[in-house]
Scaffold this active site. Structure first.
Site, short mmCIF file in Angstrom:
data_model
loop_
_atom_site.label_atom_id
_atom_site.label_comp_id
_atom_site.label_asym_id
_atom_site.label_seq_id
_atom_site.Cartn_x
_atom_site.Cartn_y
_atom_site.Cartn_z
N ASN A 161 0.68 -1.51 0.31
CA ASN A 161 0.50 0.63 -0.24
C ASN A 161 1.02 1.27 0.15
O ASN A 161 -0.23 2.14 -0.32
CB ASN A 161 -0.80 -0.27 1.52
N GLU A 260 4.34 -3.62 12.67
CA GLU A 260 3.96 -3.25 12.25
C GLU A 260 2.45 -3.45 11.46
O GLU A 260 2.70 -3.99 10.43
CB GLU A 260 4.25 -1.51 11.42
N CYS A 294 -3.75 1.44 6.14
CA CYS A 294 -3.28 1.19 8.38
C CYS A 294 -4.31 2.46 9.07
O CYS A 294 -4.75 1.88 10.32
CB CYS A 294 -1.80 0.48 8.21
N GLU A 468 8.49 2.54 14.35
CA GLU A 468 9.03 3.13 13.60
C GLU A 468 9.22 4.53 12.78
O GLU A 468 8.28 5.28 13.33
CB GLU A 468 8.67 2.08 12.19
#
Ligand code: NAP
Length: 495
Positions: A161, A260, A294, A468
């Site tokens: 994505n 993640e 997300c 991150e």
């Protein structure tokens, strides 16, 4: 890359595996197709790595680890800085490449190129600021010297994505920390990662530090590497379902992990919110990347007093969006990634409608090529609908109403996920109270966008482990080492 036609940008990207600093075919000569989701047409074929190729890539990373760890931080920093500059020089070509393989509108792809590059700039700055410590133990007898060392060869797995940014968000800190790596991008969008490998090579990255394997056999290539003992760290971005499976594989050899994973973001609009800001925020949180993020707002909770006004304004804005191939001038909503992605989003809408929800706009699969789905607003969604439980990953806004703060916080937290939440209110006390109460790793207050390379990105609960970006992003790639140093006192007892 010198021109920006679709054919030329695809042609200039290497289509092979990148192992030990050289472009190589898969050992068994396999290839797989990369298609344009806007037309269904084939863009090109790339090498399809087998488990043996994966092994060679990890061997190359292991071979390069010692020298890379010993390389001066400034040298690592400058490679990242040069790569940052090259990415920005090639913004147009990289944006077009990303739009072709993934579908997002060119304007958004340009934005992602900038966002992706920023991770290299940020971590070029972090590479020279890796700190340790020196203290004296409470009894005065020992000295504690703490140093940071690279964790070792890493396996990086990314989704389709955000084809460029999900790579740079892992590669940047790994390079800064002194780790070598094998990157496995998603098979739908391998071209951005292959282009990135070329750019890092131009920027001076030594051979073997970054290896890229493109494959349609993710499970076959990855599992033996995780179970084989050479991988010291897995950094994964993708679905919670695959994340769980990989965590189990990492358990046997105790591989460190960063995960993640998926989200189910609540978007809360209180009765005192600035509705213009809330609608603007909703457009960003819902429609960025066609909802294939997300961080996408997945469940809209709007206070009963403003619910009709909010829904009507959101539906108006959603209806006005231009849907079309990302390369088409003025396109604001590209296709979804594939037929399965579209069928999932539509299935969730139809299920909600069957249970009594009302569609204000959209909700119908259009005719024609490409995996397009119209911007859709659904109200009166019953709480039990799958639309409120599943990660939609499409341009569908599902709206529920609420009456009290307690009720909405409970409802927002009633999910196994906890990546991000959004809340809109003019009341600072409420913003802080609800912000603290949401079980998420990130909260947007009067904004629909939280992603920023300078901030720690990540989730709680089943949305993941680790962070991150930000000051802590590099920690995921570093180990602590402590050296114990007793200091013998002089005979007269001083010290
Ligand atoms: P996915 O199906 O989990 O795939 C992600 C990556 O994992 C792909 O490269 C995939 O390759 C690979 N993979 C799948 N099965 C594997 C296995 N058994 N062993 C090793 N690798 C495997 O997710 P997706 O559909 O591509 O991406 C969407 C998901 O990513 C959503 O849930 C989204 O929320 C999440 N996401 C999270 C973040 C975040 O920062 N939290 C950011 C972006 C996306 P194959 O496709 O070949 O299987």
């Amino acid at each position: 890359m010198t021109t920006t036609t679709s054919t030329s940008v695809v042609e200039t990207v290497p289509k092979q595996l990148f192992i030990g600093g050289s472009w190589q075919d898969a050992a068994d000569g396999g290839h797989f197709a990369v298609d344009d989701p806007a037309s269904g047409e084939r863009l090109c074929e790339v090498a399809d790595a087998s488990p043996a190729d994966g092994r060679r890539a990890l061997d190359a990373a292991e071979a390069a680890q010692e020298t890379w760890a010993a390389t001066a931080p400034r040298a690592r920093s400058e490679i990242l800085r040069r790569a940052y500059e090259i990415i920005l020089e090639r913004r147009e070509e990289l944006a077009l490449l990303m739009t072709l393989e993934m579908g997002k509108p060119l304007a958004e792809a340009r934005g992602e190129v900038g966002y992706a590059a920023e991770f290299f700039r940020w971590f070029s700055e972090e590479a020279v600021r890796i700190e340790g410590g020196f203290t004296r133990t409470p009894d005065g007898a020992n000295r504690v010297l703490v140093m940071r060392q690279p964790v070792g060869p890493c396996l990086l797995i990314t989704p389709w994505n955000f084809p460029l940014a999900m790579g740079t968000r892992k590669i940047g800190p790994a390079i800064a920390a002194g780790c070598t790596m094998v990157l496995k991008p998603a098979p739908q969008t391998p071209l951005s990662s292959l282009a990135l490998a070329g750019i890092l090579t131009e920027a001076g990255l030594p051979e073997g530090v970054l290896n890229v394997v493109t494959t349609t056999d993710a499970a076959g290539v990855i599992e033996p590497l995780l179970r084989g003992g050479g991988v010291r760290k897995l950094s994964f971005t993708g679905s919670t379902q695959v994340g769980r499976l990989l965590l189990a594989q990492c358990a046997d050899t105790v591989v460190r992990t960063s995960m993640e994973l998926g989200g189910n973001a609540p978007f809360i609009v209180f009765e005192d919110a600035d509705l213009d800001r809330a609608v603007e925020g909703a457009m960003v949180a819902k429609m960025r990347n066609m909802g294939e993020a997300c961080t996408a707002a997945n469940r809209f909770f709007v206070h009963r007093e403003v619910a009709d006004a909010f829904a009507a304004r959101l539906a108006e804005r959603m209806t006005a969006l231009t849907v079309g191939p990302g390369t088409q001038p003025g396109s604001q909503v590209g296709p979804l990634i594939d037929a399965a992605g579209r069928a999932k989003a539509d299935g969730l809408v139809q299920d909600a409608v069957t249970r009594g929800a009302k569609v204000l706009t959209g909700g119908e699969v259009p005719d024609g090529p490409g995996h397009f789905y119209p911007p859709t607003v659904v109200t009166e969604v019953r709480p039990g609908s799958e639309l409120m439980r599943a990660e939609i990953f499409g341009p569908v806004a599902a709206i529920l109403t609420f009456d009290t703060e307690d009720e909405v916080v409970r409802a927002a937290n009633d999910t196994e996920w906890g990546l991000v939440g959004y809340l809109f209110t003019r009341d600072i006390d409420r913003a802080l109270r609800v912000g603290e109460g949401l079980e998420t790793g990130m909260v947007g207050i009067n904004t629909g966008l939280v992603s920023n390379p300078a901030a720690p990105f990540g989730g709680v609960k089943q949305s993941g482990l680790g962070r991150e970006g930000g000051r802590v992003g590099i920690d995921e790639f570093l180990e602590y080492k402590y050296l114990a140093i007793p200091v013998v006192p002089v005979a007269d007892g001083r010290g």
